[in-house]
Scaffold this active site. Structure first.
Site, mmCIF file in Angstrom:
data_model
loop_
_atom_site.group_PDB
_atom_site.id
_atom_site.type_symbol
_atom_site.label_atom_id
_atom_site.label_comp_id
_atom_site.label_asym_id
_atom_site.label_seq_id
_atom_site.Cartn_x
_atom_site.Cartn_y
_atom_site.Cartn_z
ATOM 1 N N ARG A 32 0.821 -1.202 0.000
ATOM 2 C CA ARG A 32 0.000 0.000 0.000
ATOM 3 C C ARG A 32 0.863 1.263 0.000
ATOM 4 O O ARG A 32 0.363 2.358 -0.127
ATOM 5 C CB ARG A 32 -0.918 0.016 1.226
ATOM 6 C CG ARG A 32 -2.119 -0.880 1.083
ATOM 7 C CD ARG A 32 -3.067 -0.314 0.044
ATOM 8 N NE ARG A 32 -4.068 -1.248 -0.385
ATOM 9 C CZ ARG A 32 -5.190 -1.507 0.277
ATOM 10 N NH1 ARG A 32 -5.425 -0.904 1.402
ATOM 11 N NH2 ARG A 32 -6.045 -2.365 -0.210
ATOM 12 N N GLU A 44 -2.968 -8.029 -4.963
ATOM 13 C CA GLU A 44 -4.407 -8.142 -5.223
ATOM 14 C C GLU A 44 -4.788 -9.581 -5.560
ATOM 15 O O GLU A 44 -5.842 -10.055 -5.158
ATOM 16 C CB GLU A 44 -4.840 -7.203 -6.361
ATOM 17 C CG GLU A 44 -4.832 -5.734 -5.990
ATOM 18 C CD GLU A 44 -5.813 -5.385 -4.876
ATOM 19 O OE1 GLU A 44 -6.707 -6.184 -4.571
ATOM 20 O OE2 GLU A 44 -5.662 -4.306 -4.281
ATOM 21 N N GLN A 49 -7.873 -14.597 -2.079
ATOM 22 C CA GLN A 49 -8.131 -15.871 -1.409
ATOM 23 C C GLN A 49 -7.688 -15.878 0.045
ATOM 24 O O GLN A 49 -7.929 -16.829 0.763
ATOM 25 C CB GLN A 49 -7.397 -17.008 -2.149
ATOM 26 C CG GLN A 49 -5.892 -16.890 -2.046
ATOM 27 C CD GLN A 49 -5.197 -17.205 -3.353
ATOM 28 O OE1 GLN A 49 -5.694 -16.904 -4.417
ATOM 29 N NE2 GLN A 49 -4.056 -17.820 -3.259
ATOM 30 N N THR A 50 -6.988 -14.812 0.475
ATOM 31 C CA THR A 50 -6.370 -14.839 1.804
ATOM 32 C C THR A 50 -6.583 -13.504 2.504
ATOM 33 O O THR A 50 -6.553 -12.458 1.868
ATOM 34 C CB THR A 50 -4.839 -15.073 1.636
ATOM 35 O OG1 THR A 50 -4.658 -16.185 0.766
ATOM 36 C CG2 THR A 50 -4.171 -15.381 2.947
ATOM 37 N N LEU A 87 -0.966 -21.101 -0.417
ATOM 38 C CA LEU A 87 -2.025 -20.135 -0.720
ATOM 39 C C LEU A 87 -3.225 -20.787 -1.416
ATOM 40 O O LEU A 87 -4.314 -20.224 -1.431
ATOM 41 C CB LEU A 87 -1.483 -19.009 -1.615
ATOM 42 C CG LEU A 87 -0.593 -17.975 -0.923
ATOM 43 C CD1 LEU A 87 0.145 -17.121 -1.943
ATOM 44 C CD2 LEU A 87 -1.412 -17.094 0.003
ATOM 45 N N GLY A 88 -3.021 -21.988 -2.005
ATOM 46 C CA GLY A 88 -4.118 -22.641 -2.722
ATOM 47 C C GLY A 88 -4.446 -21.937 -4.032
ATOM 48 O O GLY A 88 -3.761 -20.996 -4.432
ATOM 49 N N TYR A 127 -11.993 -6.482 -11.487
ATOM 50 C CA TYR A 127 -11.586 -5.949 -10.179
ATOM 51 C C TYR A 127 -10.077 -5.681 -10.149
ATOM 52 O O TYR A 127 -9.636 -4.572 -9.833
ATOM 53 C CB TYR A 127 -11.967 -6.916 -9.034
ATOM 54 C CG TYR A 127 -11.245 -6.505 -7.782
ATOM 55 C CD1 TYR A 127 -11.637 -5.373 -7.085
ATOM 56 C CD2 TYR A 127 -10.104 -7.192 -7.353
ATOM 57 C CE1 TYR A 127 -10.931 -4.921 -5.974
ATOM 58 C CE2 TYR A 127 -9.392 -6.760 -6.248
ATOM 59 C CZ TYR A 127 -9.808 -5.624 -5.560
ATOM 60 O OH TYR A 127 -9.091 -5.183 -4.498
ATOM 61 N N ASP A 145 -14.672 -5.100 -5.149
ATOM 62 C CA ASP A 145 -14.524 -6.438 -4.555
ATOM 63 C C ASP A 145 -15.654 -6.632 -3.536
ATOM 64 O O ASP A 145 -16.584 -5.817 -3.457
ATOM 65 C CB ASP A 145 -13.133 -6.587 -3.905
ATOM 66 C CG ASP A 145 -12.947 -5.668 -2.711
ATOM 67 O OD1 ASP A 145 -13.839 -4.829 -2.450
ATOM 68 O OD2 ASP A 145 -11.917 -5.791 -2.029
ATOM 69 N N CYS A 208 -17.790 5.593 11.842
ATOM 70 C CA CYS A 208 -17.655 5.562 10.381
ATOM 71 C C CYS A 208 -17.629 6.989 9.813
ATOM 72 O O CYS A 208 -18.522 7.795 10.114
ATOM 73 C CB CYS A 208 -18.819 4.784 9.781
ATOM 74 S SG CYS A 208 -18.779 4.771 7.984
ATOM 75 N N SER A 305 -13.440 -25.040 -3.079
ATOM 76 C CA SER A 305 -14.529 -24.067 -3.158
ATOM 77 C C SER A 305 -15.852 -24.725 -3.553
ATOM 78 O O SER A 305 -16.901 -24.331 -3.082
ATOM 79 C CB SER A 305 -14.174 -22.961 -4.146
ATOM 80 O OG SER A 305 -13.845 -23.533 -5.386
HETATM 81 S S1 SF4 Z 1 -22.443 3.926 8.526
HETATM 82 FE FE1 SF4 Z 1 -22.245 1.814 9.064
HETATM 83 S S2 SF4 Z 1 -23.282 0.675 7.460
HETATM 84 FE FE2 SF4 Z 1 -22.932 2.749 6.716
HETATM 85 S S3 SF4 Z 1 -21.030 2.623 5.566
HETATM 86 FE FE3 SF4 Z 1 -20.535 3.243 7.653
HETATM 87 S S4 SF4 Z 1 -20.083 1.342 8.764
HETATM 88 FE FE4 SF4 Z 1 -21.133 0.811 6.867
#
Ligand code: SF4
Length: 372
Positions: A32, A44, A49-50, A87-88, A127, A145, A208, A305
């Site tokens: 990153r 990526e 898968q991991t 890693l499969g 993706y 993703d 958030c 899978s």
């Molecule tokens: S408010 Fe909650 S549900 Fe909405 S994007 Fe943020 S973490 Fe997700």
């Protein structure tokens, strides 16, 4: 999906607050801190898968062996598969190798910059192509993703089934209409928000950064979104594995070049089609006529899978009998008796097994061999 045409306040919140949060919250991961398309590509593919935290040692190991696209293209397929061990999903490693060769032969070793070029390479879908093109070259394309699907579904209070291709297409197109100039940062920010804040269970809405625009938070539906209908059950297959021991070494066969675990080494294995007898003995007898009666040395289970193998593992001890070890023809099914299906075989001592690309389904059986 939210309307993007009329100065929509939630869209502005998403664009501004997400980027400003990302500036400080960006995860400190080796892939990153770079705009190098090769590093982004490898990380990526591994991340498909991991879990990110688990893949870091695998990523560092892979990059130390193949630090750039030319080194990867020059390696043999066996070396690449070996570096991928653990890693499969080995077809992904093969695709990496094939794509690296194409980048060398078609682009002179310079990573193609455009999304349209990237998605023509083996193993690079929308993706991964979107992630590379936007993060490394800042092309305005989305990279959707599972994390992004969840965040956007909640943000827009969408009850569409995220398991359906049309939902992914709709979300991809929608994200593309709201991408800011810093498209790569925006895509990464969405992925990180999904990974660390908007988690599948118990999203941390109170911390958030885009909560004020989130429609699912506003309507109290975060525990109902995303909608994902149950997939079909995995198919369970009963398998018999034959462990043939001779002079302390074990018999391995190379799998076909297509299908499950293609091109890798395995113990002889067949699907049990009738009754509960030891079908594997019948198969092995044509190559080892003096085969002893089998001893059941254990059971194992491996989940792929789409299928589950329930394996009964039988041991056959040839003692000190001398057998030809090079390229013994091996046909696990009578219908596979053409020359084109002949496979390489070899005996290997446990101490030399690291030389083989042995998938986890079989390497987990090695513990049964210590007492056999
Ligand atoms: S408010 Fe909650 S549900 Fe909405 S994007 Fe943020 S973490 Fe997700």
């Amino acid at each position: 999906m939210l309307n993007t045409t009329n100065n929509n306040q939630p869209i502005k919140i998403l664009q501004l607050e997400l980027l400003s949060w990302f500036e400080n919250a960006k995860r400190n991961l080796p892939f990153r801190q770079t705009k190098d398309p090769y590093s982004i590509w490898i990380s990526e593919i591994m991340a498909q898968q991991t879990q990110i935290d688990t893949l870091i040692p695998y990523y560092n190991h892979f990059i130390s062996l193949f630090p750039n696209v030319a080194a990867l293209a020059e390696a043999s397929e066996d070396e690449v598969i070996k570096a991928w061990e653990g890693l499969g999903y080995y077809s992904r490693a093969r695709n990496l190798h094939q794509a690296a060769k194409r980048i060398v032969s078609e682009y002179g070793g310079i990573f193609p910059k455009q999304f349209a070029q990237l998605i023509k390479l083996p193993g690079i879908g929308p993706y991964t192509g979107g992630a590379i093109a936007s993060i490394a070259f800042n092309e305005k394309v989305s990279a959707v993703d599972g994390n992004v699907l969840r965040v956007i579904s909640r943000y827009c209070n969408s009850f569409d089934d995220i398991g359906e291709a049309k939902t992914k297409k709709k979300v991809t197109q929608w994200v593309e209409t709201i991408l800011p100039d810093a498209a790569g940062d925006f895509n990464e920010a969405l992925m990180d928000l999904g990974a660390v804040i908007c988690s599948p269970q118990s999203p941390k809405c109170l911390i958030c950064p885009i909560r004020l625009g989130c429609q699912s938070f506003a309507f109290g539906t975060t525990d109902q979104i995303p909608v994902k209908k149950k997939k079909q059950k995995q198919l369970t297959k009963k398998m018999e594995v034959g462990i043939v021991k001779q002079n302390g070494a074990f018999f391995f066969v190379r799998r076909l070049e297509s299908g499950l675990l293609s091109g890798m080494w395995s113990f002889p294995i067949i699907e049990v089609t009738e009754g509960s007898g030891t079908d594997i003995k019948k198969k092995l007898r044509s190559y080892f006529p003096e085969l002893s009666d089998p001893v059941l040395i254990g059971q194992s289970r491996h989940v792929f899978s789409h299928i589950i193998w329930e394996m009964s593992v039988y041991g056959f001890d040839l003692g000190n009998m001398v057998c030809e070890t090079a390229a013994i023809p091996y046909h696990p099914n009578p219908s596979e008796s053409s020359e084109s299906q002949t496979r390489s075989t070899q005996f290997k001592a446990l101490s030399d097994i690291d030389d083989l690309t042995l998938p986890i389904a079989f390497s987990k059986l090695l513990v049964l061999l210590t007492d056999f």
